[in-house]
Write a protein that holds these residues in place. Structure first.
Motif, PDB file in Angstrom:
ATOM      1  N   LYS A   1       0.839  -1.194   0.000  1.00  0.00           N
ATOM      2  CA  LYS A   1       0.000   0.000   0.000  1.00  0.00           C
ATOM      3  C   LYS A   1       0.879   1.251   0.000  1.00  0.00           C
ATOM      4  O   LYS A   1       2.029   1.225   0.427  1.00  0.00           O
ATOM      5  CB  LYS A   1      -0.924   0.018   1.229  1.00  0.00           C
ATOM      6  N   THR A   2       0.237   2.358  -0.456  1.00  0.00           N
ATOM      7  CA  THR A   2       0.947   3.644  -0.535  1.00  0.00           C
ATOM      8  C   THR A   2       0.456   4.576   0.558  1.00  0.00           C
ATOM      9  O   THR A   2      -0.750   4.641   0.840  1.00  0.00           O
ATOM     10  CB  THR A   2       0.729   4.298  -1.900  1.00  0.00           C
ATOM     11  N   LEU A   3       1.386   5.327   1.158  1.00  0.00           N
ATOM     12  CA  LEU A   3       1.070   6.375   2.137  1.00  0.00           C
ATOM     13  C   LEU A   3       1.362   7.710   1.485  1.00  0.00           C
ATOM     14  O   LEU A   3       2.480   7.950   0.997  1.00  0.00           O
ATOM     15  CB  LEU A   3       1.908   6.223   3.413  1.00  0.00           C
ATOM     16  N   ALA A   4       0.336   8.603   1.453  1.00  0.00           N
ATOM     17  CA  ALA A   4       0.510   9.940   0.876  1.00  0.00           C
ATOM     18  C   ALA A   4       0.727  10.942   1.992  1.00  0.00           C
ATOM     19  O   ALA A   4       0.013  10.931   2.998  1.00  0.00           O
ATOM     20  CB  ALA A   4      -0.705  10.321   0.046  1.00  0.00           C
ATOM     21  N   VAL A   5       1.680  11.835   1.798  1.00  0.00           N
ATOM     22  CA  VAL A   5       2.032  12.828   2.813  1.00  0.00           C
ATOM     23  C   VAL A   5       2.253  14.162   2.112  1.00  0.00           C
ATOM     24  O   VAL A   5       2.921  14.220   1.061  1.00  0.00           O
ATOM     25  CB  VAL A   5       3.314  12.425   3.574  1.00  0.00           C
ATOM     26  N   ASP A   6       1.684  15.232   2.699  1.00  0.00           N
ATOM     27  CA  ASP A   6       1.927  16.585   2.179  1.00  0.00           C
ATOM     28  C   ASP A   6       3.026  17.225   3.019  1.00  0.00           C
ATOM     29  O   ASP A   6       2.870  17.426   4.242  1.00  0.00           O
ATOM     30  CB  ASP A   6       0.647  17.419   2.257  1.00  0.00           C
ATOM     31  N   LEU A   7       4.140  17.551   2.387  1.00  0.00           N
ATOM     32  CA  LEU A   7       5.278  18.157   3.092  1.00  0.00           C
ATOM     33  C   LEU A   7       5.106  19.663   3.176  1.00  0.00           C
ATOM     34  O   LEU A   7       4.636  20.296   2.223  1.00  0.00           O
ATOM     35  CB  LEU A   7       6.576  17.830   2.375  1.00  0.00           C
ATOM     36  N   ALA A   8       5.460  20.219   4.290  1.00  0.00           N
ATOM     37  CA  ALA A   8       5.435  21.662   4.492  1.00  0.00           C
ATOM     38  C   ALA A   8       6.841  22.200   4.296  1.00  0.00           C
ATOM     39  O   ALA A   8       7.831  21.464   4.445  1.00  0.00           O
ATOM     40  CB  ALA A   8       4.933  21.996   5.891  1.00  0.00           C
ATOM     41  N   PRO A   9       6.967  23.454   3.949  1.00  0.00           N
ATOM     42  CA  PRO A   9       8.317  24.025   3.796  1.00  0.00           C
ATOM     43  C   PRO A   9       9.147  23.811   5.070  1.00  0.00           C
ATOM     44  O   PRO A   9       8.672  24.035   6.176  1.00  0.00           O
ATOM     45  CB  PRO A   9       8.042  25.501   3.551  1.00  0.00           C
TER      46      PRO A   9
ATOM     47  N   GLN B   1      14.838  17.316   1.672  1.00  0.00           N
ATOM     48  CA  GLN B   1      14.352  18.480   2.407  1.00  0.00           C
ATOM     49  C   GLN B   1      13.510  19.332   1.455  1.00  0.00           C
ATOM     50  O   GLN B   1      13.967  19.747   0.396  1.00  0.00           O
ATOM     51  CB  GLN B   1      15.527  19.286   2.955  1.00  0.00           C
ATOM     52  N   PHE B   2      12.248  19.555   1.847  1.00  0.00           N
ATOM     53  CA  PHE B   2      11.321  20.312   1.009  1.00  0.00           C
ATOM     54  C   PHE B   2      11.437  21.803   1.329  1.00  0.00           C
ATOM     55  O   PHE B   2      11.401  22.204   2.491  1.00  0.00           O
ATOM     56  CB  PHE B   2       9.884  19.837   1.241  1.00  0.00           C
ATOM     57  N   GLY B   3      11.560  22.611   0.243  1.00  0.00           N
ATOM     58  CA  GLY B   3      11.663  24.050   0.426  1.00  0.00           C
ATOM     59  C   GLY B   3      13.077  24.494   0.661  1.00  0.00           C
ATOM     60  O   GLY B   3      13.330  25.674   0.879  1.00  0.00           O
ATOM     61  N   GLY B   4      14.048  23.593   0.571  1.00  0.00           N
ATOM     62  CA  GLY B   4      15.444  23.960   0.787  1.00  0.00           C
ATOM     63  C   GLY B   4      16.144  24.207  -0.520  1.00  0.00           C
ATOM     64  O   GLY B   4      15.551  24.207  -1.597  1.00  0.00           O
ATOM     65  N   GLU B   5      17.460  24.464  -0.443  1.00  0.00           N
ATOM     66  CA  GLU B   5      18.262  24.681  -1.632  1.00  0.00           C
ATOM     67  C   GLU B   5      18.494  23.364  -2.337  1.00  0.00           C
ATOM     68  O   GLU B   5      18.614  22.311  -1.713  1.00  0.00           O
ATOM     69  CB  GLU B   5      19.620  25.302  -1.239  1.00  0.00           C
ATOM     70  N   ARG B   6      18.572  23.397  -3.666  1.00  0.00           N
ATOM     71  CA  ARG B   6      18.883  22.195  -4.415  1.00  0.00           C
ATOM     72  C   ARG B   6      20.353  21.834  -4.198  1.00  0.00           C
ATOM     73  O   ARG B   6      21.212  22.702  -4.171  1.00  0.00           O
ATOM     74  CB  ARG B   6      18.613  22.426  -5.906  1.00  0.00           C
TER      75      ARG B   6
END
Length: 961
Positions: free
Chosen positions: A876-884, A953-958
């Motif tokens: 099964k898949t777990l969906a998650v919304d990441l915040a900055p 890391q979401f919202g960080g530098e590439r």
């Protein structure tokens, strides 16, 4: 007619006037007597009475001088006390002689009256002496004796410097006053005597009370049944302090009555105990005390040569026998540095105390005898029990030492077990003040030693003072064993075997003289008889144990060597284990290299510098070369007489030697050398054991050579696996706006199966993260991870949902991988909007660390078994919304299962704490931080598994890594 009437009336008037005058005189006399009585009332002594009398009589008689005196009953020529008054001068005198007038008063017991002494004194013989003021002459004088019945107790006289002052009436009054004064003085004397008697009685009662208190205290000490030495010390301290003497001593009479032994001393200098520990009865001060059972009292010892020789300066002495009935047990002596008169009461008191001490000594001796008997029986029982349950010789001696220490004054216990066939001490062991020492191991006993004497003569040897008495045995000398201290008392008894042969010596020693007596000697002989039987049993058991230990050691050596694949380890094990059953001084293993024997290992390690001196060309003579050529062991009991032994300077200390060949399939690999610095140290049994060791060593050396070859092949396989694993890692990480990515893998020495992959999903603009761990290690594990990565990457491009990717990958893996192998894999996708989907097949759950420090583990629903176990898994898949600012960490089990030297795991708690604190770091910095913490936690512990990390890391530098 008128004349005749008036005459009777006049006569009557005269009589009335005379009566009135008499009455007035009598009233004055009564007043004076009353005043005198009151003045003398309650006066405690003669002086006080005299002074009160002077104050009372002066207004009555108006004298210029007066003399008040009381006689001395012990001396009829002197007054005990007198008060002399001369006008303003008052003087109190004691023990003053009678004067002529006062002497007459005392002697004749009659009053005297002189109207004018200046003229009348010439009529007296001898004339009275002058006293007082010599410039004035006594004129009027009267005196009266102070009478009690017919006894004169004193005198009183008064004088005036004018004539005719006193008459008979004054004398009568003075005489009546004298009677009152006599009574007052007698009363005062009685009161004083009563007070004296009362004080004496009080003092006697106090003295008796102190004596009773002291005797009671002594009785209480006796009732406590303390050791005799403590009892006597306490008794002497009580007695010496009670009588205020300088010192005291108690001596006990020897069993033959010839000597007095010092049992206790109090207040004496050390020289007394050192020089007079024992004194003969004959010729000593105590002879009459012991033989005649009577006290000895000396008031002045100043001229005593006996004391002067010792430098002791005592002036007074009391000595009484310590006796019960007619039997003397010893003597009690009290001395004082002062010359003093010793009272009968003191002598009787000392005799009473001496009797009480004698009872205490006898009681203590009876108790000691009872305790000695109990202790001997208990010791024999303990020794018998220990011997039946302890078959180790040194453990047996420890039991013997503890048992004998209960009642013997021994500081050292030792046993020497003798091997008559080899003439050596097979085991020498001593316990000296609790410290254990070995001596003469496998050496002949020195022929001039006390132990050798006991073995030769097979009988007991005892010294009361070793230093003084050793001269009686010119063939012997002293040998120090263990400590450098030399014993003064020594008692050794032989251990005799069943066949009558000596098998050892049991010894007790003390650092003080005369520590052992006949009773100790008899008991130690009984112990020796019992110990001898058990020593033989111990020796038989030891032989059996030695055989068993040899077998066990050989089995252990075979087991260890079978698992040892290092030639150095094999050689060290052989030498270490060999010493357990063949005690050697040095040993070595020489291996054959062409035509030379080279030393490959040596024990102990400190002689390793001699390795070069041990090399032997096979074309030169020598014992080791002989073993190689003959392919058989060789025993040399004395190298100095062997024609095979080829001495070398650096090996000159070797006296006996064993050499055995290392044989494999008939070929000699080398020689095992066993050395001793003692001649005749080894037996044929040692040779047989050494050959078994050598056979095992030869096989192990050959195995080590084969193992070294296999290790080389294994290292090649590991290198191949590492290359495969390295090629599976992406060369660069994908880039997406708003998503920072970093990854790291720290492989263990042996490739553990970890892998990761990060790639872009084309038009979907998502980034895929794959992290896994394949079962197995080395090349097999690397091939399995390569297959899982390739299939998973292909399915990721065909299917968008992570769960479907894992299902399809699982079907392929389950059909293609060998049975019992599997792959743990976690797969996730993250798009630039922060939408993340994750599915897991047996891999550790990824961790989501929010910007505020909260931690969340991402558990997908449904089953999570690894890939390859079952082909029909519905992941099964777990969906998650990441915040900055959110950070997702993927990791393998090698990270949390890293452990330190104590076996403690790094664990999830430490990882959670670290992420809570450091989640805001950029991904690559966070990976550095995590790996740094894990490595610091491990310390010197070797990494046992791969450690892999992927951080998103979401919202960080590439970034890429």
């Amino acid at each position: 007619m008128t004349q005749s009437v008036s005459d009777p009336i006049a006569e009557l008037q005269r009589e009335i006037d005379a009566l009135r005058i008499d009455r007035e005189r009598d009233l004055r006399a009564l007043n004076v007597l009353r005043t005198v009585s009151i003045a003398c009332l309650g006066k405690p002594n003669a002086r006080a009475i005299f002074e009160a009398m002077h104050q009372a009589l002066l207004p009555v008689f108006r004298y210029d001088a007066a003399y008040f005196a009381v006689c001395d009953p012990g001396n009829r020529e002197t007054f005990r006390a007198a008060l002399l008054v001369d006008e303003e001068s008052v003087e109190y005198l004691e023990h003053t002689p009678y004067g002529p007038l006062t002497g007459m008063l005392v002697q004749h017991r009659q009053p005297l009256l002189f109207y004018d002494l200046l003229h009348e004194r010439t009529l007296l013989t001898p004339p009275p002496e002058r006293f007082g003021n010599q410039q004035k002459h006594s004129r009027s004088w009267m005196g009266t004796p102070l009478l009690l019945g017919y006894e004169t107790v004193g005198v009183i006289s008064i004088q005036s410097y004018r004539p005719g002052i006193y008459n008979q009436d004054h004398l009568d009054l003075l005489q009546r006053i004298g009677n009152l004064l006599a009574v007052a003085l007698e009363n005062a004397a009685l009161v004083e005597q009563q007070q004296t008697l009362s004080n004496e009685l009080t003092e006697r009662i106090a003295a008796r009370t102190r004596e009773l208190t002291m005797l009671t205290a002594l009785a209480e000490e006796l009732a406590l049944q303390r050791p005799l030495s403590e009892l006597l010390d306490r008794a002497l301290s009580l007695l010496v302090d009670h009588l205020a003497m300088s010192g005291g001593a108690v001596r006990l009479l020897s069993s033959d009555g010839a000597e007095l032994t010092l049992a206790a001393a109090y207040g004496f200098p050390r020289v007394y105990a050192d020089q007079l520990a024992r004194v003969p009865v004959a010729g000593s001060l105590m002879r009459s005390v012991i033989e005649e059972r009577r006290p000895l009292i000396i008031d002045n010892l100043a001229q005593s040569e006996h004391w002067q020789r010792l430098g002791l300066h005592y002036r007074s002495l009391i000595a009484v026998p310590l006796q019960i009935g007619d039997r003397a047990l010893g003597s009690l002596l009290l001395v004082d540095t002062r010359q003093r008169a010793i009272q009968d009461q003191e002598i009787e008191f000392v005799r009473t105390v001496g009797h009480q001490i004698a009872i205490g000594i006898k009681t203590a001796q009876l108790l000691a005898e009872r305790e000695r008997q109990v202790a001997e029986l208990s010791a024999l029982s303990d020794i018998s029990h220990a011997a039946s349950t302890t078959l180790e010789l040194r453990a047996l001696l420890r039991h013997i030492a503890r048992a004998l220490a209960r009642f013997m004054r021994a500081d050292v216990f030792s046993i020497a077990v003798y091997d008559a066939e080899r003439d050596v001490i097979s085991d020498g062991f001593s316990i000296d003040d609790g410290e254990e020492h070995s001596f003469w191991q496998f050496q002949p006993p020195p022929p001039d030693s006390l132990t050798a004497w006991v073995l030769r003569h097979r009988r007991t040897l005892r010294f009361d003072n070793l230093l003084d008495e050793i001269g009686h045995y010119p063939e012997l000398r002293l040998h120090a064993i263990g400590t450098d201290r030399m014993a003064l008392s020594w008692l050794g008894v032989p251990l005799i075997g069943r066949e009558g042969q000596p098998i050892g010596v049991l010894t007790v020693q003390a650092y003080s003289p005369c520590a052992f007596d006949d009773r100790d000697e008899q008991f130690l002989a009984a112990v020796a008889r019992q110990v001898a039987l058990h020593v033989q049993n111990v020796m038989l058991f030891a032989a059996e144990q030695e055989a068993r230990r040899t077998a066990d050691t050989l089995r252990e050596v075979a087991r260890v060597l079978s698992a040892a694949f290092s030639s150095g380890e094999v050689l060290n094990v052989i030498l270490r284990e060999l010493k357990k059953i063949i005690p050697y001084d040095s040993a070595s293993i020489m291996l054959r290299e062409g035509r030379v024997l080279r030393a490959a290992a040596v024990a102990p390690e400190h002689i390793a510098t001699r390795l070069d001196a041990m090399d032997r060309p096979l074309n030169e003579p020598g014992a080791a070369v002989w073993v190689v050529h003959h392919k058989q062991p060789l025993l040399i009991e004395d190298v100095s007489v062997s024609h095979i032994w080829a001495p070398r300077p650096r090996l000159s200390n070797i006296q006996s030697w064993i050499g055995v060949p290392l044989l494999v399939k008939g070929e000699v690999l080398g020689v095992l050398n066993i050395d001793s610095t003692q001649k005749g140290r080894f037996t044929q049994r040692d040779v047989e054991v050494a050959q078994v060791f050598a056979d095992n060593a030869a096989i192990a050396i050959e195995n080590a050579r084969l193992y070294a070859e296999s290790i080389a092949r294994r290292e090649q396989e590991l290198e191949i696996a590492r290359r495969i694993q390295s090629n599976l890692f992406p060369r660069e990480l994908p880039r997406r706006q708003g998503i920072a990515l970093a990854a790291r893998c720290l492989p263990a020495r042996e490739v553990g199966g970890d892998f990761f992959d990060c790639f872009a999903l084309g038009e979907r603009r998502s980034i895929a993260v794959m992290i896994g761990d394949a079962s197995g290690k080395s090349v097999a594990g690397a091939l399995l991870m390569a297959m899982a990565r390739s299939v998973g990457r292909a399915e990721a491009f065909d299917h968008e949902e992570p769960a479907l990717v894992l299902r399809e990958t699982n079907r392929s893996v389950a059909h293609d991988v060998p049975r019992g192998t599997f792959v743990a894999l976690c797969y996730a996708t993250i798009d630039p909007s922060g939408r993340m989907a994750v599915a897991n097949a047996g891999q550790l759950t990824p961790v989501l660390a929010h910007a505020n420090g909260d931690i969340q583990y991402l558990y997908p629903p449904g089953p999570t078994l690894p890939l390859g176990i079952r082909s029909d898994m519905e992941y099964k898949t777990l969906a998650v919304d990441l915040a900055p600012g959110d950070t997702v960490v993927f990791f393998t089990d090698g990270l949390v299962e890293a452990h330190n030297a104590t076996g403690e795991l790094f664990g999830f708690e430490r990882l959670d704490a670290l992420l809570t604190k450091e989640a805001g770091l950029p991904p690559d910095a966070l990976i550095d931080r995590i790996i740094g913490e894990v490595i610091a936690f491990m310390g010197d512990t070797v990494q046992h598994d791969d450690m892999t990390l992927v951080v998103v890391q979401f919202g960080g530098e590439r970034t890429n890594d």
